[in-house]
Design an enzyme around this catalytic site. Structure first.
Site, short mmCIF file in Angstrom:
data_model
loop_
_atom_site.label_atom_id
_atom_site.label_comp_id
_atom_site.label_asym_id
_atom_site.label_seq_id
_atom_site.Cartn_x
_atom_site.Cartn_y
_atom_site.Cartn_z
N GLN B 31 0.83 -1.20 0.00
CA GLN B 31 0.00 0.00 0.00
C GLN B 31 0.87 1.26 0.00
OE1 GLN B 31 -2.23 -1.04 3.52
NE2 GLN B 31 -0.35 -1.61 4.57
N ASP B 155 -7.88 -5.55 13.56
CA ASP B 155 -7.66 -4.10 13.43
C ASP B 155 -7.23 -3.84 12.00
OD1 ASP B 155 -7.04 -1.47 13.67
OD2 ASP B 155 -5.31 -1.74 14.99
#
Lengths: 277, 277
Positions: B31, B155
Site C-alpha cells: 500500500q 484491526d
C-alpha cells in the site's frame, strides 16, 4: 466542473462536501446564508460558511436537542426555543403532546424564510398552530420574560457573530429567571475535541446558577469531530433520575433518540468527563 | 506555502488536515504509506490515502478496540491481533495483567518499522516481551491455528486492498475455529452513515457463526462521520451480561474507556440498531 463546499472547522482541519446545485447565497442583515444541494447529504444550510444542518443527518441534532430534556420534565407545557430558525427543533418538540405552546425566537427572518422554501421537511413545524414565531433577539426576549417557561432550548450557531451573547453567563442567569420554579434548559455547546475551553466555561457558569447540571453528547457527522455536546441546567428535575414515560417514548417516531439512548448519552468518555468535573 | 492532506471519505465528502511536515511517503509492497506531522492532530499515519491514526485521537480507537472485549472475557490469556501494525491496540491489550501472550500478525513490515520510528507513543508495546510480532498474512494465520486463542482482534483497514479478505464470511468462520471454546473476537466494521451495507453484512455473517453478537460504537474524529462501529462475536461470554472487574477497570489508565462507557457504548442510536436487527 466539480463544485465543493469547504468548511474550515478549525484553523487546520476542514471538511469538503461536493455540491450539486447552489440554491441560495445571500448576505442577510446578520450573516452569510447559503443553501446548497449536495451529493452526500442532500440539501444543506450554511451560515457564515459553517454547516448548520443537512437533510441526511439533521435528525440527530434536532432529536437530541429536544427529547432528552422534554422526556425529563413532567409537564413541559410552555417551551421557548432561541435560534434554530430552520425549525428542526420545533418539529421535534411538537411530538410531545404535553407541549401546549412553543415560542420560537429567531433573529434572522431569512433563515426562516429560506428554510420553509428549501428545507420543508425540517421547517414543517413552523406553521403549527401551537407555535408562535418571533423574529427578534433571543437575548432580549429572555431578559424581558420572568417565571414564564417550563423549558428553554438554545439552538444557536457557534459563538461567532450574532450568537456571541448566547454563551455569556448573564444569558444563563436570564434563562434561570425566565424559567418557572421547576424549569429546565438545554444549549448546544460545540465539541469536546476542539472547543474544550468553551465546554468548561459554560459548564462552570451553569453550575453556579442551576442546582442540577448535566452534559450529554450525540454524533452529528457534519459537525466538527462528529461528537456534539449539549448542556442542561435544571432547577429541580434531574434527567438521570426522572422516571421516563417509556411507553410514550417508545412509540414516538425518531431515528436517533430512544429511552436507552436517553440514559447512555449522559455517559461521557473519560476525557469529556474531565472537562465538567 | 500551505500544505493540506485531503481524504475523500466518500465520493462526495472529504476531510482536510493542514500538514506541518512530511516525514515518510513510501509505496510499500502492499500500500501507499505516509506519515505526516499535522497542526491539528500531531503526527498522522495514512495508508492508501486514508487516515489510520493520529497522536491526538488515537486513544479512542485503540482503547475501544481492546477494552470492551478484554473486560468481558474472564481469562484472556492468549490474544491474537490481526493488522494494526502501528501497535496501538497492542499497547492497550498489555494493560490487562491476565494477558500472558499477544501474537500480532501484520502483513506490512513497513507499517511496523515506521510506526516504531515516528509514532513511538503508539508503537511502545511492540517491544514488550509478552508480544510476538509476525510479519505475515492474518487470513492465513487464522486458518492455520485451531482452538488456540482466547481473544482475536481484527484491526484492519477499510475493505480495500490487502484488507478485503478480512471482511469475508470465511474469515469469520476461521476465527471461530481459531478460538477456544469460550473465545471472543472483535473487528472494526467502519461507520453506519456511509457503510451501512457493510455493517449489515458483517453482522449477518457473524450471527450465523457465533451464538452471541454485539455491535458497539465510539467517536473517532478523524474517521468518516466520527461514529465508528465495532462488531463482537462470542461463543459464551456476553459483554452486556458479564460482571465487570470494576475496581481494576477504574484503576486502568485510559482517556476514553470506563466501566460506564462499557455499558453505554452498546446502546445504539435507533438508525444503527435497525442495521443489526
Amino acid at each position: 466542473m466539480e463544485l465543493w463546499f469547504n468548511e474550515k472547522q478549525t484553523e487546520a482541519f476542514g471538511i469538503s462536501v461536493r455540491v450539486k446545485e447552489t440554491l441560495v447565497t445571500e448576505k442577510t442583515e446578520y450573516q452569510d446564508l447559503a443553501i446548497v444541494d449536495t451529493y452526500e447529504f442532500g440539501r444543506m444550510l450554511t451560515l457564515d460558511g459553517m454547516v448548520m444542518t443537512t437533510i441526511k443527518d439533521e435528525f440527530t441534532y434536532h432529536e437530541m436537542m429536544a427529547h432528552p430534556i422534554l422526556a425529563s420534565h413532567p409537564n413541559p407545557r410552555h417551551v421557548l426555543i432561541v435560534g434554530g430558525g430552520d425549525g428542526g427543533v420545533v418539529r421535534e418538540v411538537l411530538k410531545h403532546p404535553k407541549v401546549e405552546k412553543v415560542v420560537h425566537v429567531e433573529i434572522d427572518s431569512k433563515v426562516i424564510e429560506y428554510s420553509k422554501k428549501y428545507l420543508p421537511e425540517i421547517a414543517v413545524g413552523l406553521s403549527d398552530p401551537r407555535v408562535e414565531v418571533i423574529v427578534g433577539d433571543g437575548f432580549m426576549h429572555i431578559h424581558e420574560n420572568k417565571n414564564k417557561y417550563d423549558v428553554v432550548m438554545v439552538d444557536s450557531t457557534e459563538p461567532i457573530g450574532p450568537a456571541v451573547p448566547l454563551f455569556e453567563r448573564g444569558f444563563f442567569q436570564g434563562i434561570y429567571e425566565a424559567l418557572k420554579e421547576d424549569g429546565m434548559f438545554v444549549a448546544q455547546t460545540d465539541n469536546p475535541w476542539f472547543k474544550s475551553d468553551l465546554i468548561r466555561k459554560v459548564n462552570r457558569d451553569i453550575k453556579e446558577i442551576f442546582p442540577i447540571t448535566r452534559l450529554y453528547t450525540a454524533n452529528v457527522p457534519t459537525y466538527p469531530s462528529g461528537l456534539w455536546a449539549f448542556q442542561i441546567g435544571s432547577k429541580k428535575h434531574d434527567p438521570l433520575a426522572v422516571e421516563l414515560d417509556i411507553d410514550f417514548l417508545n412509540k414516538m417516531e425518531t431515528k436517533y433518540y430512544s429511552p436507552a439512548i436517553h440514559k447512555a448519552c449522559f455517559v461521557l468518555p473519560k476525557f469529556v468527563e474531565e472537562l465538567v468535573k
